[in-house]
Design a protein around this motif. Structure first.
Motif, short mmCIF file in Angstrom:
data_model
loop_
_atom_site.label_atom_id
_atom_site.label_comp_id
_atom_site.label_asym_id
_atom_site.label_seq_id
_atom_site.Cartn_x
_atom_site.Cartn_y
_atom_site.Cartn_z
N ARG A 176 31.51 41.32 45.10
CA ARG A 176 32.70 40.49 45.29
C ARG A 176 32.23 39.14 45.79
NH1 ARG A 176 35.21 45.52 48.74
NH2 ARG A 176 35.46 46.93 46.94
N ILE A 177 33.01 38.11 45.53
CA ILE A 177 32.60 36.78 45.97
C ILE A 177 33.72 36.13 46.77
CG2 ILE A 177 30.96 36.45 44.09
CD1 ILE A 177 33.00 34.76 42.63
N ASP A 178 33.32 35.23 47.67
CA ASP A 178 34.28 34.56 48.56
C ASP A 178 33.99 33.07 48.55
OD1 ASP A 178 35.98 33.74 50.54
OD2 ASP A 178 35.13 34.99 52.12
N GLY A 179 34.95 32.30 48.06
CA GLY A 179 34.77 30.86 47.96
C GLY A 179 35.08 30.09 49.22
N ASN A 180 35.82 30.69 50.18
CA ASN A 180 36.20 29.97 51.39
C ASN A 180 36.71 28.57 51.09
OD1 ASN A 180 33.66 31.82 52.75
ND2 ASN A 180 35.65 31.82 53.79
N GLU A 181 37.55 28.46 50.07
CA GLU A 181 38.21 27.21 49.67
C GLU A 181 37.26 26.18 49.05
OE1 GLU A 181 41.69 26.13 52.41
OE2 GLU A 181 40.20 26.88 53.84
N GLY A 182 36.06 26.61 48.65
CA GLY A 182 35.04 25.66 48.23
C GLY A 182 35.01 25.30 46.75
N TRP A 183 35.83 25.95 45.91
CA TRP A 183 35.83 25.68 44.49
C TRP A 183 37.02 24.80 44.07
CZ3 TRP A 183 34.83 30.96 41.54
CH2 TRP A 183 33.46 31.26 41.63
N THR A 184 36.91 24.28 42.87
CA THR A 184 38.04 23.64 42.19
C THR A 184 38.45 24.54 41.03
OG1 THR A 184 36.64 22.43 40.63
CG2 THR A 184 37.15 21.35 42.75
N TYR A 185 39.61 24.28 40.47
CA TYR A 185 40.05 25.05 39.31
C TYR A 185 39.05 24.93 38.17
CZ TYR A 185 42.47 26.12 34.98
OH TYR A 185 42.79 26.63 33.75
N GLU A 186 38.49 23.73 37.97
CA GLU A 186 37.55 23.51 36.88
C GLU A 186 36.30 24.37 37.06
OE1 GLU A 186 40.53 20.59 36.91
OE2 GLU A 186 39.13 21.09 38.55
N THR A 187 35.82 24.49 38.30
CA THR A 187 34.67 25.34 38.57
C THR A 187 34.98 26.80 38.24
OG1 THR A 187 33.93 23.88 40.35
CG2 THR A 187 33.05 26.13 40.34
N ALA A 188 36.14 27.25 38.69
CA ALA A 188 36.52 28.64 38.43
C ALA A 188 36.65 28.91 36.93
CB ALA A 188 37.84 28.95 39.13
N ARG A 189 37.28 28.02 36.23
CA ARG A 189 37.47 28.20 34.78
C ARG A 189 36.14 28.29 34.06
NH1 ARG A 189 40.49 23.36 32.00
NH2 ARG A 189 38.51 22.40 32.61
N GLU A 190 35.18 27.48 34.49
CA GLU A 190 33.86 27.48 33.85
C GLU A 190 33.08 28.75 34.14
OE1 GLU A 190 29.67 24.95 34.18
OE2 GLU A 190 31.54 24.07 34.94
N LEU A 191 33.20 29.27 35.37
CA LEU A 191 32.36 30.39 35.79
C LEU A 191 32.94 31.76 35.48
CD1 LEU A 191 31.06 29.21 39.30
CD2 LEU A 191 29.94 29.00 37.08
N MET A 192 34.25 31.86 35.30
CA MET A 192 34.89 33.17 35.18
C MET A 192 34.27 34.09 34.13
SD MET A 192 37.28 33.94 37.38
CE MET A 192 38.30 33.16 38.63
N PRO A 193 34.03 33.64 32.91
CA PRO A 193 33.46 34.56 31.91
C PRO A 193 32.12 35.16 32.34
CG PRO A 193 34.35 32.62 30.83
CD PRO A 193 34.36 32.32 32.29
N GLU A 194 31.24 34.32 32.90
CA GLU A 194 29.93 34.81 33.34
C GLU A 194 30.08 35.74 34.54
OE1 GLU A 194 25.72 35.18 33.35
OE2 GLU A 194 27.13 34.38 31.86
N LEU A 195 31.01 35.45 35.41
CA LEU A 195 31.22 36.31 36.58
C LEU A 195 31.65 37.70 36.16
CD1 LEU A 195 33.05 33.81 38.98
CD2 LEU A 195 30.64 34.48 39.02
N ARG A 196 32.49 37.77 35.14
CA ARG A 196 32.92 39.07 34.64
C ARG A 196 31.73 39.81 34.02
NH1 ARG A 196 38.33 40.12 34.09
NH2 ARG A 196 37.95 41.45 32.29
N THR A 197 30.87 39.09 33.33
CA THR A 197 29.67 39.69 32.74
C THR A 197 28.76 40.28 33.82
OG1 THR A 197 29.73 38.17 30.87
CG2 THR A 197 27.63 39.25 31.32
N LEU A 198 28.71 39.61 34.96
CA LEU A 198 27.88 40.08 36.07
C LEU A 198 28.52 41.23 36.84
CD1 LEU A 198 26.68 36.63 37.47
CD2 LEU A 198 25.28 38.32 36.27
N GLY A 199 29.74 41.57 36.48
CA GLY A 199 30.41 42.69 37.13
C GLY A 199 31.05 42.36 38.46
N VAL A 200 31.33 41.06 38.72
CA VAL A 200 32.03 40.68 39.94
C VAL A 200 33.44 41.24 39.89
CG1 VAL A 200 32.89 38.75 41.33
CG2 VAL A 200 30.63 38.60 40.25
N GLU A 201 33.86 41.90 40.97
CA GLU A 201 35.16 42.58 40.97
C GLU A 201 36.32 41.64 41.20
OE1 GLU A 201 33.76 47.01 42.49
OE2 GLU A 201 34.78 45.67 43.90
#
Length: 337
Positions: A176-201
């Motif tokens: 699981r990952i915790d951003g503590n308010e450190g991301w932007t929507y653009e960052t999340a949109r870019e990383l989401m597919p890879e995060l799912r591939t890595l099995g992040v819940e």
């Protein structure tokens, strides 16, 4: 009731970093409550992003308003909780008072607090937190966390993806990952597919509390992780207010002001179809025991605060198969070494 309070400094085994801050120690408020010859204790951690400080916590506990709110009947947990909730001031201090009251009642009745609440001592496995670090430092922390079924990795840096790939290469643990308010929507949109591939819940609090549009946009992504809110959530009312922005909430006693409001917040979350995590700040075994007493109500648990400190004045809580085991002794069941 006689009440006294002190500030204890918890020393971390290593520097703990999240998006925007780092620390090597953490102050917590410890209160001692004595009534009818019986002594009980509670602990509360300051919510620093709400401006709470050790001085403000001590001032709150020492105020005449708090002493009047406590009254002379420790069994009146609901009444006292309502009176404390009506006072402006530190929820961390309220957590300590609430914990001491539950500890007193449990000790007087001879039952552990989890049984007093009508709950189970069986909790979901706790996650172990990996703070922000270099890639090599992150891998080193992962190696130290062997034996834990779940890891929560702090993100919000420039090398988040590289760190998470390194984590996955070194462990099969649930992530699981915790951003503590450190991301932007653009960052999340870019990383989401890879995060799912890595099995992040799921991802916890990726954007600032005020970025309501970001959370709404994130919900529209077709390939996204579930989102849990932490800093956005204080109490039961706040759970209802953010229900449309998230898939789950992270409830901490330092934010709710104690056990009883945390239980109410769980009930509100369930009514809105939200998953529930019970988390913690950096706390000793005393603070963790307070959360553990009600954490069987949760889907996920993040109660590793006492595992991150050294030289605690309290005996360790039992950890069985990666699960924190609430003490079976009366009250909170936490004793000094």
């Amino acid at each position: 009731m006689r009440l006294s309070a002190r500030i204890d400094t918890l020393h971390l085994t290593r520097t703990f970093s999240i998006s925007g801050s780092s620390k090597d120690d953490e102050p917590v408020l410890t209160v001692e409550l004595e009534h009818d010859g019986l002594v009980a204790h509670g602990e509360g951690a300051p919510v620093d992003y709400w401006g709470e400080t050790p001085r403000s916590m001590l001032a709150f506990v020492g105020s005449d308003e708090v002493r009047r709110a406590l009254g002379e009947d420790p069994f009146a947990l609901e009444e006292i909780g309502a009176r404390l909730a009506g006072l402006p001031g530190s929820t961390g201090a309220k957590m300590a008072l609430d914990g001491a009251l539950h500890d007193w009642v449990g000790r007087r009745l001879g039952v552990p607090v989890w049984r007093l609440l009508g709950l189970s001592p069986v909790l979901p496995p706790t996650s172990f937190t990996i703070g922000l670090d270099s890639v090599d430092g992150t891998v080193e922390r992962v190696e130290e966390a062997k034996g834990f079924e779940v890891l929560k990795v702090k993100v919000g840096g420039t090398d988040d993806l590289e760190r998470l790939r390194a984590v996955r290469a070194h462990t099969a643990a649930r992530l699981r990952i915790d951003g503590n308010e450190g991301w932007t929507y653009e960052t999340a949109r870019e990383l989401m597919p890879e995060l799912r591939t890595l099995g992040v819940e799921y991802v916890e609090q990726p954007f600032p509390v005020a970025d309501i549009d970001g959370y709404r946009q994130l919900r529209e992504l077709p390939d996204r992780l579930p989102v849990f809110l932490d800093e956005s959530v204080k109490d039961a009312r706040a759970v209802a207010e953010v229900a449309g922005l998230a898939d789950g909430v992270n409830l901490k006693l330092s934010k709710t002001g104690g056990i009883r409001e945390a239980v109410r917040a769980v009930q509100v979350a369930r009514a809105h179809g939200l998953a529930v995590m019970v988390g913690c700040m950096i706390e000793s075994e005393l603070g963790i025991a307070q959360a553990a007493a009600m954490a069987s109500l949760a889907d996920h648990v993040d109660l590793d605060g006492a595992l991150l400190i050294s030289g605690s004045r309290y005996a360790p809580l039992e950890l069985r198969d990666g699960r924190v085991v609430p003490p079976d002794a009366p009250g909170l069941g936490v004793e000094e070494r």
